[in-house]
Design a protein around this motif. Structure first.
Motif, PDB file in Angstrom:
ATOM      1  N   TYR A 226       0.818  -1.218   0.000  1.00  0.00           N
ATOM      2  CA  TYR A 226       0.000   0.000   0.000  1.00  0.00           C
ATOM      3  C   TYR A 226       0.851   1.267   0.000  1.00  0.00           C
ATOM      4  N   GLY A 227       2.166   1.113  -0.060  1.00  0.00           N
ATOM      5  CA  GLY A 227       3.071   2.224  -0.281  1.00  0.00           C
ATOM      6  C   GLY A 227       2.865   3.419   0.607  1.00  0.00           C
ATOM      7  N   VAL A 228       2.536   4.552  -0.021  1.00  0.00           N
ATOM      8  CA  VAL A 228       2.452   5.821   0.692  1.00  0.00           C
ATOM      9  C   VAL A 228       1.290   5.865   1.672  1.00  0.00           C
ATOM     10  N   ARG A 229       0.371   4.928   1.602  1.00  0.00           N
ATOM     11  CA  ARG A 229      -0.749   4.907   2.531  1.00  0.00           C
ATOM     12  C   ARG A 229      -0.513   3.937   3.693  1.00  0.00           C
ATOM     13  N   GLY A 230       0.636   3.256   3.736  1.00  0.00           N
ATOM     14  CA  GLY A 230       0.808   2.169   4.686  1.00  0.00           C
ATOM     15  C   GLY A 230       1.620   2.462   5.920  1.00  0.00           C
ATOM     16  N   ALA A 231       2.177   3.676   6.065  1.00  0.00           N
ATOM     17  CA  ALA A 231       3.088   3.949   7.175  1.00  0.00           C
ATOM     18  C   ALA A 231       2.429   3.798   8.538  1.00  0.00           C
ATOM     19  N   ASN A 232       1.139   4.059   8.619  1.00  0.00           N
ATOM     20  CA  ASN A 232       0.431   3.979   9.897  1.00  0.00           C
ATOM     21  C   ASN A 232      -0.258   2.643  10.097  1.00  0.00           C
ATOM     22  N   GLY A 233       0.051   1.677   9.249  1.00  0.00           N
ATOM     23  CA  GLY A 233      -0.601   0.376   9.337  1.00  0.00           C
ATOM     24  C   GLY A 233      -1.864   0.335   8.486  1.00  0.00           C
TER      25      GLY A 233
END
Length: 1018
Positions: A226-233
């Motif tokens: 999910y790339g740029v949307r995945g940093a927060n899980g």
């Protein structure tokens, strides 16, 4: 009758001798084929646990493509020969094989599959067996999670998964805050939710009861796709899908009563008048002027109030009602199967105001198959209506108004405009809000409509190679109306005709996704490979316009055309994005597992030179239990090691934030003449770019006793870089605000997580026990260029420490006399009876420099414990959850201990006097010249708590009826018990100021809920 022998003779007579053998073989083959068509086998498939029929069970003749499916009543029919083997399979149950033999009716019972490693879990853009996972993916126990009566699926995560923190409140329709493995940004830390493959910001508009599965992707190994949307899980939610068979109808209804289980100990009329009068007396004595007591509090005054003694908590709180009804239809055939759900939810507030929440949700899932082509669609529509609580000042909640309201103010007063009571500046001298009147007089309503449409098709091009096209449409329309009529709620809270206003906001947001996904699977001996590649296109259109009307008389209709003056504004933007994704899974001999993910994101949120970024992850697993170099005892079922590393992104930034805007109507005084000019509105960094996060994760999975007993342990490190942060600018730049947002921060989160579960379904008394425990350590590693700390509400964020750590003065006692005041470090305004603060830096004066760190605000640990059991037709469950190691600033307690004109906590009755010196409560003084109420450890408390979140007992009613298949009634309790030393309502409150954390200024308490429910299957 022609026998085989006669046929042989005929063939021998008619055919040449050299060909008779061939003729016989052909004849025997044809006879065997006729025999292979077999006879019709019928039967009923039931659950071995409760003997109820199982619809949708697949029955396959082993080694063939012949398949049948049980209907609504568990019945099936299939043609098979005596030598055939029937394989019965159903999700959640163990496969069962039965030899046909001479049987024509085969009834069978399937046992539950307690080996959870065989279950298939949903991951990014696909599925995978749980036993093959190499990343950190937690599967939510929905059986337990769904026992939480809530409007928001995010609330169901609380305590169910280690490393996931959930905060919510008792406000009907209020926001639920979710954090996965700590704080990773100074701007946004909410995870990405993916519902049936559609990316959404939150599951607010979706019915929790319609959920079939929920997975949490916690590390880069699992979320990098999910790339740029995945940093927060990432939280992946799958709703119920259609299945073959007759129509299955399920009805659920639950009605619950809610109340606030705990009350604050605030003063009544006499207590309030005593403390406030003492505060006025101390003020005047210190100033050396005659003592002046407010007439309403002075027994010697003719204006003394003795006939009003309002218990504002009693007057404000009522029994709230929560209800949820749902009707679900499932069924269909192989060509088209359906699941249609209608869900109604309503929550009446436990506060005597019209601030309720009501929602109607519908969801239709379609799926089918025709040859090599699979297809499906989703249509969901939600309509919600939320009455919004009103705040006079930002952060001034209705709860703080209730607790601070003085008891000498009546709830109702027919002599005031609007009919509600208020205070008088001459009689009471108190600026006190009437929360009941304020929230009843103001009409503040938000309506929200959301439509989601999704259609997909998948075709198998060649064996193992599939192409899937998925198109989704997500539109939200909203309208907020706030009408503040002319009213009189007492001194300071008077709204004149000229001030009466109507604010209307309307808007819509449209998100579209186009997913093109290509997958390939192949197995070559011991080698198994599956690959994925895709192209994703995203577009977001946002449009909002605001209208305001001012000037209404008490009898005016609340519409804009009746306002004396009107104005309007409009705002819109478009964001586009393109992404390329890929994933490769490889396994060898079901022992060695490798996975690689890659995603490239490109968005219009950033300037052209910084608008794309690459994200990747690598992970591997080793199933030691499948190795051949050792023989494990039978009681050891599974040993697996796994680990991974990867990068993720966060694109939470306002649109056009890289391009400076100007005001072309700015004038300048030049030689006493106004010269036209242009000026920059705000300073922006044109080089701003993505936030990035790197994750490392290692874990071990153990299974014992045929996986009835399972255990996992994980260690993770999560480093976030290039965090967006407001860096101060010199005032000479002329920018407002005097800061620029740029990539100038970094932080680190680390911790360990454990889960354990044990299932015993081998006897009539069945039970399950599961628990999880996680730790978290947060550390800021960079702030700006110079590392200057950031101050918040009773907090300081500094390099080397946790985000939003408590930062306050330290109280060390009460001044007992003037000599002690004179001998102590200088405290401006100090006198006997005031709080003495510690001189930390030893400079002889109490200043801002004497504040010290008082504890972290992020819980250091959290845990959850589930227990469920069933015997005969009864079942029972309970769920405990808790967290601790953090501090909370009880600002509400501080507000009740300041000794001014608002109401007081009963603790303040023990205030210091020359004859009552054995106390830690300072003498009340109007104006508080010493700053006794300043941010100090006097109001910092432990955030540790343990909760009995849910407890439920149910009874499955034995029914022998062809129309009603199954019926159950149950009694459910929620938020039943809180073990905590916290003085407030609830230490588990919704506080996410990121930099200003753990600050309780009057949060909505989570209510105690007792519900009665019924579920019926037809």
């Amino acid at each position: 009758m022609i026998t085989k022998q006669k046929l042989l003779l005929y063939c021998n007579f008619l055919l040449p001798k050299t060909n008779w053998i061939l003729a016989v073989l052909m004849l025997l083959l044809s006879v065997n084929q006729l025999s292979a068509q077999g006879k019709t086998i019928t039967g009923v498939v039931t659950s071995a646990q409760d003997n109820l029929p199982l619809p949708g069970v697949n029955i396959i003749i082993k080694g063939t493509k012949t398949v049948a499916t049980t209907g609504f009543d568990g019945e099936y029919s299939i043609k098979a020969s005596p030598n055939d083997v029937l394989v019965f399979s159903f999700i959640g149950f163990q496969n069962k094989e039965v030899v046909v033999g001479g049987q024509s009716k085969i009834d069978t019972a399937l046992s539950e599959d307690t080996n959870k490693l065989n279950e298939v879990v949903v991951i990014g853009y696909g599925t995978q067996k749980k036993s093959d996972l190499t990343g950190s993916v937690s599967v939510v126990n929905l059986e337990s999670a769904k026992k939480v009566v809530t409007y928001d699926a995010a609330k169901m995560l609380q305590g169910q998964v280690p490393g996931v923190t959930v905060q919510s409140s008792g406000e009907p329709g209020g926001f639920v805050n979710v954090k996965i493995r700590g704080i990773t940004s100074f701007s946004n830390n909410n995870p990405l939710f993916v519902i049936d493959g559609i990316m959404v910001d939150s599951p607010y508009d979706f019915a929790p009861g319609e959920i079939e599965s929920m997975q949490v992707l916690k590390d880069a190994s699992s979320a990098a796709i999910y790339g740029v949307r995945g940093a927060n899980g990432v939280v992946i939610i799958t709703t119920k899908k259609g299945r073959q068979g007759k129509m299955d109808i399920k009805f659920k209804s639950i009605v619950g009563l809610q109340n606030v289980a705990k009350k604050w100990d605030v003063t009544d009329r006499l207590g309030y008048q005593k403390i406030t009068s003492e505060a006025e007396r101390n003020r005047d004595i210190r100033a050396g002027v005659p003592v002046s007591i407010a007439p309403g509090n002075d027994p010697n005054s003719s204006s003394y109030i003795s006939n009003v003694d309002t218990d504002w908590q009693k007057e404000s709180f009522q029994t709230g009602v929560v209800q949820n009804q749902a009707l679900t239809f499932t069924g269909g055939a192989e060509s088209i199967a359906y699941s249609f759900n209608v869900d109604y939810f309503k929550n009446t507030s436990y506060i005597k105001t019209p601030q309720d929440y009501e929602r109607l949700s519908t969801n239709l899932n379609l799926n089918g198959k025709k040859g090599k082509f699979k297809y499906g669609a989703k249509i969901a529509y939600t309509q919600s209506d939320k009455e919004i609580f009103n705040e006079y000042n930002v952060g001034q909640s209705v709860v703080s108004d209730i607790l601070g309201a003085i008891p000498t103010m009546p709830v109702y007063d027919a002599n005031r405009l609007g009919g509600y009571g208020g205070t008088d500046n001459l009689t009471q001298r108190a600026i006190s809000m009437n929360p009941i009147g304020f929230n009843n007089l103001i009409d503040n309503n938000g309506k929200r409509n959301r439509f989601i449409g999704d259609a997909w098709g998948e075709i198998e091009i060649v064996k193992g190679l599939k192409y899937k096209l998925d198109v989704s449409y997500d539109r939200t329309d909203w309208e907020n109306r706030k009408f503040m009529p002319p009213s009189d709620l007492g001194w300071y809270y008077i709204t004149t005709n000229d001030e009466a206003s109507l604010d209307v906001e309307k808007g819509n947001e449209l998100r579209t996704f186009l997913n093109n996904i290509l997958t390939y699977e192949i197995t070559l001996g011991k080698h198994k490979v599956d690959a994925l590649a895709g192209w994703i296109q995203e577009k977001r259109d946002y449009h909002r316009y605001n209208m305001r009307g001012v000037g209404f008389t008490p009898n005016d209709i609340p519409m804009l055309q009746y306002a004396d003056a009107r104005n309007a504004s409009e705002y819109k933007f478009t964001i586009t994005g393109i992404s390329y994704i890929s994933r490769l899974n490889y396994s060898y001999d079901d022992r060695y597992l490798v996975q690689a993910n890659f995603r490239q994101d490109k968005t219009s949120l950033f300037s052209e030179k910084n608008n794309s970024a690459n994200f990747y992850s690598f992970s591997g697993g080793w199933k030691l239990s499948n190795e051949k170099f050792w023989t494990l005892p039978e009681w050891i079922s599974n040993i697996k090691l796994r680990g991974g590393y990867g990068t993720l992104g966060n694109n939470t930034i306002s649109q056009y934030f890289f391009a400076s805007t100007v005001n072309s109507f700015a004038g300048y005084d030049f030689n006493n003449e106004l010269a036209p000019g242009t000026t920059v509105v705000a300073a922006l960094d044109p080089n701003v770019k993505w936030e990035k996060s790197t994750n490392s994760n290692v874990g071990i999975e153990l299974g014992f006793l045929n996986n009835d007993l399972q255990f996992t342990a994980e260690y993770f490190i999560k480093k976030s870089n290039d965090l967006l942060l407001g860096v101060p600018l010199p005032f000479s730049t002329g920018a407002f605000p005097a800061s620029v947002t740029t990539n100038a921060g970094a932080m680190k989160n680390s911790g360990v997580e454990f889960t354990a579960s044990y299932s015993n379904h081998h006897h009539k008394f069945k039970y399950d026990i599961s628990g999880n425990f996680g730790t978290l350590k947060n550390e800021v590693t960079k702030i700006g260029v110079n590392g200057n700390p950031i101050y918040g509400a009773v907090s300081k964020t500094e390099v080397g420490r946790s985000v939003g750590e408590m930062f306050a003065w330290e109280a060390i006692g009460i001044f007992q006399n003037a000599a002690e005041v004179a001998a102590s470090p200088t405290q401006t305004g100090a006198a006997p009876g005031d709080v003495k603060f510690r001189d930390v830096n030893g400079d002889g004066a109490i200043t801002d420099a004497d504040r010290t760190f008082q504890g972290v605000t992020i819980p250091k640990y959290g845990f959850g414990l589930n227990f469920s059991a069933s015997y005969s037709n009864f079942d029972f469950s309970m769920f405990w959850q808790g967290a601790g190691g953090n501090k909370v600033f009880n600002a509400m307690y501080r507000n009740l201990m300041i000794g001014q004109y608002t109401n007081h906590h009963k603790d303040e009755l023990n205030y210091w006097t020359p004859t009552n010196t054995n106390t830690n409560i300072p003498a009340p003084v109007i104006g508080d010249p010493n700053g006794n109420a300043r941010d100090s450890n006097r109001f910092i408390e432990s955030g540790d708590f343990v909760k009995l979140q849910t407890m439920e007992i149910g009874y499955n009613i034995p029914i022998k009826d062809k129309f009603i298949e199954k019926a159950k009634v149950y009694l459910n309790g929620q938020n039943l018990l809180i073990i905590s030393k916290y003085k407030g309502y609830d230490p588990d409150f919704n506080s996410d100021g990121l930099l200003s954390r753990g600050y309780d200024a009057g949060s909505f308490p989570n209510p105690r809920t007792i519900s009665l429910g019924v579920e019926v299957s037809f």
